[in-house]
Write a protein that holds these residues in place. Structure first.
Motif, PDB file in Angstrom:
ATOM      1  N   LEU A  62       0.800  -1.233   0.000  1.00 29.54           N
ATOM      2  CA  LEU A  62       0.000   0.000   0.000  1.00 29.54           C
ATOM      3  C   LEU A  62       0.831   1.280   0.000  1.00 29.54           C
ATOM      4  N   PRO A  63       1.901   1.407   0.790  1.00 26.98           N
ATOM      5  CA  PRO A  63       2.705   2.633   0.715  1.00 26.98           C
ATOM      6  C   PRO A  63       3.368   2.821  -0.649  1.00 26.98           C
ATOM      7  N   VAL A  64       3.625   1.728  -1.361  1.00 27.08           N
ATOM      8  CA  VAL A  64       4.191   1.804  -2.698  1.00 27.08           C
ATOM      9  C   VAL A  64       3.118   2.203  -3.711  1.00 27.08           C
ATOM     10  N   ALA A  65       1.943   1.622  -3.557  1.00 32.65           N
ATOM     11  CA  ALA A  65       0.862   1.843  -4.516  1.00 32.65           C
ATOM     12  C   ALA A  65       0.250   3.237  -4.416  1.00 32.65           C
ATOM     13  N   TYR A  66       0.278   3.825  -3.224  1.00 35.74           N
ATOM     14  CA  TYR A  66      -0.379   5.125  -3.009  1.00 35.74           C
ATOM     15  C   TYR A  66       0.127   6.204  -3.970  1.00 35.74           C
ATOM     16  N   PRO A  67       1.446   6.459  -4.065  1.00 39.23           N
ATOM     17  CA  PRO A  67       1.905   7.487  -5.002  1.00 39.23           C
ATOM     18  C   PRO A  67       1.691   7.119  -6.465  1.00 39.23           C
ATOM     19  N   ILE A  68       1.599   5.819  -6.759  1.00 42.14           N
ATOM     20  CA  ILE A  68       1.316   5.403  -8.130  1.00 42.14           C
ATOM     21  C   ILE A  68      -0.111   5.787  -8.513  1.00 42.14           C
ATOM     22  N   ALA A  69      -1.068   5.467  -7.640  1.00 48.09           N
ATOM     23  CA  ALA A  69      -2.456   5.835  -7.902  1.00 48.09           C
ATOM     24  C   ALA A  69      -2.620   7.344  -7.983  1.00 48.09           C
ATOM     25  N   GLU A  70      -1.898   8.075  -7.123  1.00 47.21           N
ATOM     26  CA  GLU A  70      -1.950   9.537  -7.177  1.00 47.21           C
ATOM     27  C   GLU A  70      -1.461  10.057  -8.523  1.00 47.21           C
ATOM     28  N   GLN A  71      -0.352   9.516  -9.002  1.00 46.04           N
ATOM     29  CA  GLN A  71       0.209   9.954 -10.274  1.00 46.04           C
ATOM     30  C   GLN A  71      -0.750   9.644 -11.434  1.00 46.04           C
ATOM     31  N   LEU A  72      -1.379   8.475 -11.386  1.00 43.67           N
ATOM     32  CA  LEU A  72      -2.280   8.064 -12.461  1.00 43.67           C
ATOM     33  C   LEU A  72      -3.683   8.641 -12.301  1.00 43.67           C
ATOM     34  N   GLN A  73      -3.977   9.203 -11.116  1.00 47.93           N
ATOM     35  CA  GLN A  73      -5.315   9.722 -10.828  1.00 47.93           C
ATOM     36  C   GLN A  73      -6.378   8.656 -11.102  1.00 47.93           C
ATOM     37  N   CYS A  74      -6.166   7.507 -10.482  1.00 51.56           N
ATOM     38  CA  CYS A  74      -7.073   6.373 -10.683  1.00 51.56           C
ATOM     39  C   CYS A  74      -7.382   5.734  -9.332  1.00 51.56           C
ATOM     40  N   PRO A  75      -8.357   4.828  -9.264  1.00 57.23           N
ATOM     41  CA  PRO A  75      -8.695   4.189  -7.987  1.00 57.23           C
ATOM     42  C   PRO A  75      -7.543   3.367  -7.421  1.00 57.23           C
ATOM     43  N   LEU A  76      -7.525   3.267  -6.102  1.00 52.54           N
ATOM     44  CA  LEU A  76      -6.576   2.426  -5.378  1.00 52.54           C
ATOM     45  C   LEU A  76      -7.361   1.350  -4.641  1.00 52.54           C
ATOM     46  N   ASP A  77      -7.089   0.103  -4.969  1.00 53.17           N
ATOM     47  CA  ASP A  77      -7.792  -1.024  -4.365  1.00 53.17           C
ATOM     48  C   ASP A  77      -6.752  -2.031  -3.871  1.00 53.17           C
ATOM     49  N   ILE A  78      -7.196  -3.173  -3.410  1.00 54.13           N
ATOM     50  CA  ILE A  78      -6.289  -4.199  -2.896  1.00 54.13           C
ATOM     51  C   ILE A  78      -6.627  -5.557  -3.491  1.00 54.13           C
ATOM     52  N   VAL A  79      -5.634  -6.433  -3.491  1.00 52.82           N
ATOM     53  CA  VAL A  79      -5.829  -7.868  -3.716  1.00 52.82           C
ATOM     54  C   VAL A  79      -5.141  -8.570  -2.553  1.00 52.82           C
ATOM     55  N   VAL A  80      -5.910  -9.270  -1.754  1.00 56.75           N
ATOM     56  CA  VAL A  80      -5.343  -9.976  -0.601  1.00 56.75           C
ATOM     57  C   VAL A  80      -4.823 -11.335  -1.058  1.00 56.75           C
ATOM     58  N   ALA A  81      -3.573 -11.620  -0.744  1.00 56.00           N
ATOM     59  CA  ALA A  81      -2.968 -12.920  -1.039  1.00 56.00           C
ATOM     60  C   ALA A  81      -2.128 -13.329   0.159  1.00 56.00           C
ATOM     61  N   LYS A  82      -2.312 -14.540   0.621  1.00 54.38           N
ATOM     62  CA  LYS A  82      -1.586 -15.024   1.797  1.00 54.38           C
ATOM     63  C   LYS A  82      -0.783 -16.286   1.466  1.00 54.38           C
ATOM     64  N   LYS A  83       0.390 -16.383   2.076  1.00 59.70           N
ATOM     65  CA  LYS A  83       1.208 -17.575   1.914  1.00 59.70           C
ATOM     66  C   LYS A  83       0.589 -18.746   2.678  1.00 59.70           C
ATOM     67  N   ILE A  84       0.746 -19.924   2.131  1.00 58.04           N
ATOM     68  CA  ILE A  84       0.377 -21.162   2.826  1.00 58.04           C
ATOM     69  C   ILE A  84       1.660 -21.734   3.402  1.00 58.04           C
ATOM     70  N   THR A  85       1.678 -21.916   4.702  1.00 59.40           N
ATOM     71  CA  THR A  85       2.854 -22.496   5.363  1.00 59.40           C
ATOM     72  C   THR A  85       2.479 -23.834   5.979  1.00 59.40           C
ATOM     73  N   THR A  86       3.467 -24.586   6.385  1.00 61.71           N
ATOM     74  CA  THR A  86       3.233 -25.913   6.931  1.00 61.71           C
ATOM     75  C   THR A  86       3.573 -25.960   8.416  1.00 61.71           C
ATOM     76  N   VAL A  87       2.952 -26.871   9.122  1.00 62.11           N
ATOM     77  CA  VAL A  87       3.234 -27.037  10.550  1.00 62.11           C
ATOM     78  C   VAL A  87       4.685 -27.469  10.768  1.00 62.11           C
ATOM     79  N   PHE A  88       5.292 -28.099   9.766  1.00 61.33           N
ATOM     80  CA  PHE A  88       6.673 -28.557   9.899  1.00 61.33           C
ATOM     81  C   PHE A  88       7.663 -27.395   9.850  1.00 61.33           C
ATOM     82  N   ASN A  89       7.287 -26.316   9.158  1.00 56.88           N
ATOM     83  CA  ASN A  89       8.162 -25.154   9.029  1.00 56.88           C
ATOM     84  C   ASN A  89       7.304 -23.922   8.756  1.00 56.88           C
ATOM     85  N   PRO A  90       6.862 -23.216   9.802  1.00 54.07           N
ATOM     86  CA  PRO A  90       5.971 -22.072   9.636  1.00 54.07           C
ATOM     87  C   PRO A  90       6.589 -20.919   8.847  1.00 54.07           C
TER      88      PRO A  90
END
Length: 241
Positions: A62-90
């Motif tokens: 988000l801190p990276v995207a904010y000035p980009i959206a400002e420069q482009l004068q376009c909407p700023l949204d998100i895509v949530v993506a999370k890593k999958i980790t294992t109990v053997f090695n979090p």
């Protein structure tokens, strides 16, 4: 897919901050959009007039995207993506997912004889719950926009393994944008061929080798907490587009 333009410099110095990296990315994206529209001049296809939407991967994107959206004068949204980790090695990411169920797996998981289906299902459920919770926490600050027919620009503060960006791009493609772009300040050189498979155009400011880690290439790289992520979205999306 188009070929990937990579904006590379000597990269002897780190980025001062995520915001500074975002400003540099904004300039590169503007140049790419200008080039795209020059290439498409006279072409009746929709891409010639497609509007951009900037999508940050929270929280660090988000801190990276904010000035980009400002420069482009376009909407700023998100895509949530999370890593999958294992109990053997979090600490080890074996895959990544989005709240709507898109998943990508890394090579480690495919070759593991110890990693059985029941354990995998538990780890997926855990990651899915984290993704859904983060999306719920940020949803009230999002704009009401659709990427369909738009140029969706996915932004993060850097790419390490690439799994979260890969699944974000996969989820975005399902929403039928005109094109999907990936824009990051820094990524490993060996991932460049993979980026070509994930998007229509990638903008990477530097591909240092050896890579080490994303944080290595910033002078100031504090953790972005949830309240700060919310503030970026809320402040930006008070305006209308």
């Amino acid at each position: 897919m188009s070929s990937i333009p990579i904006f590379r410099d000597s990269f002897r110095d780190s980025f001062a901050s995520r915001a500074e990296a975002g400003k540099q990315l904004a300039a590169a994206i503007v140049a790419e959009l200008t080039q795209l529209r020059t290439e498409c001049r006279g072409d009746p296809s929709a891409i010639a007039s497609a509007k951009p939407i900037v999508y940050a991967l929270p929280r660090g994107g988000l801190p990276v995207a904010y000035p980009i959206a400002e420069q482009l004068q376009c909407p700023l949204d998100i895509v949530v993506a999370k890593k999958i980790t294992t109990v053997f090695n979090p600490e080890l990411a074996i895959g990544a997912l989005t709240p709507d169920g898109e998943i990508v797996w890394g090579h480690q998981e495919m070759g593991s004889s110890i990693y059985n289906g029941r354990i995998r299902e538990k780890d997926v459920h855990h990651a899915q719950a984290k993704a859904e919770a983060q999306l719920a926490q940020l949803s009230k600050f999002r704009p009401h926009v659709s990427p369909e027919g738009k140029i969706a620009i996915l932004v993060d503060d850097g790419i390490a393994t690439g799994m979260t960006m890969a699944v974000a791009a996969k989820a975005m493609q399902a929403q039928k944008p005109a094109q999907v772009w990936i824009a990051v300040p820094v990524a490993p050189l060996q991932l460049m061929s993979s980026l070509e498979e994930w998007c229509d155009r990638a903008i990477v400011l530097a591909t240092p080798d050896p890579f080490i880690s994303v944080s290595r290439f910033y002078v100031d790289f504090p953790q972005v907490d949830l309240s700060e992520a919310q503030a970026y979205l809320e402040k930006y999306n008070q305006r209308q587009f």
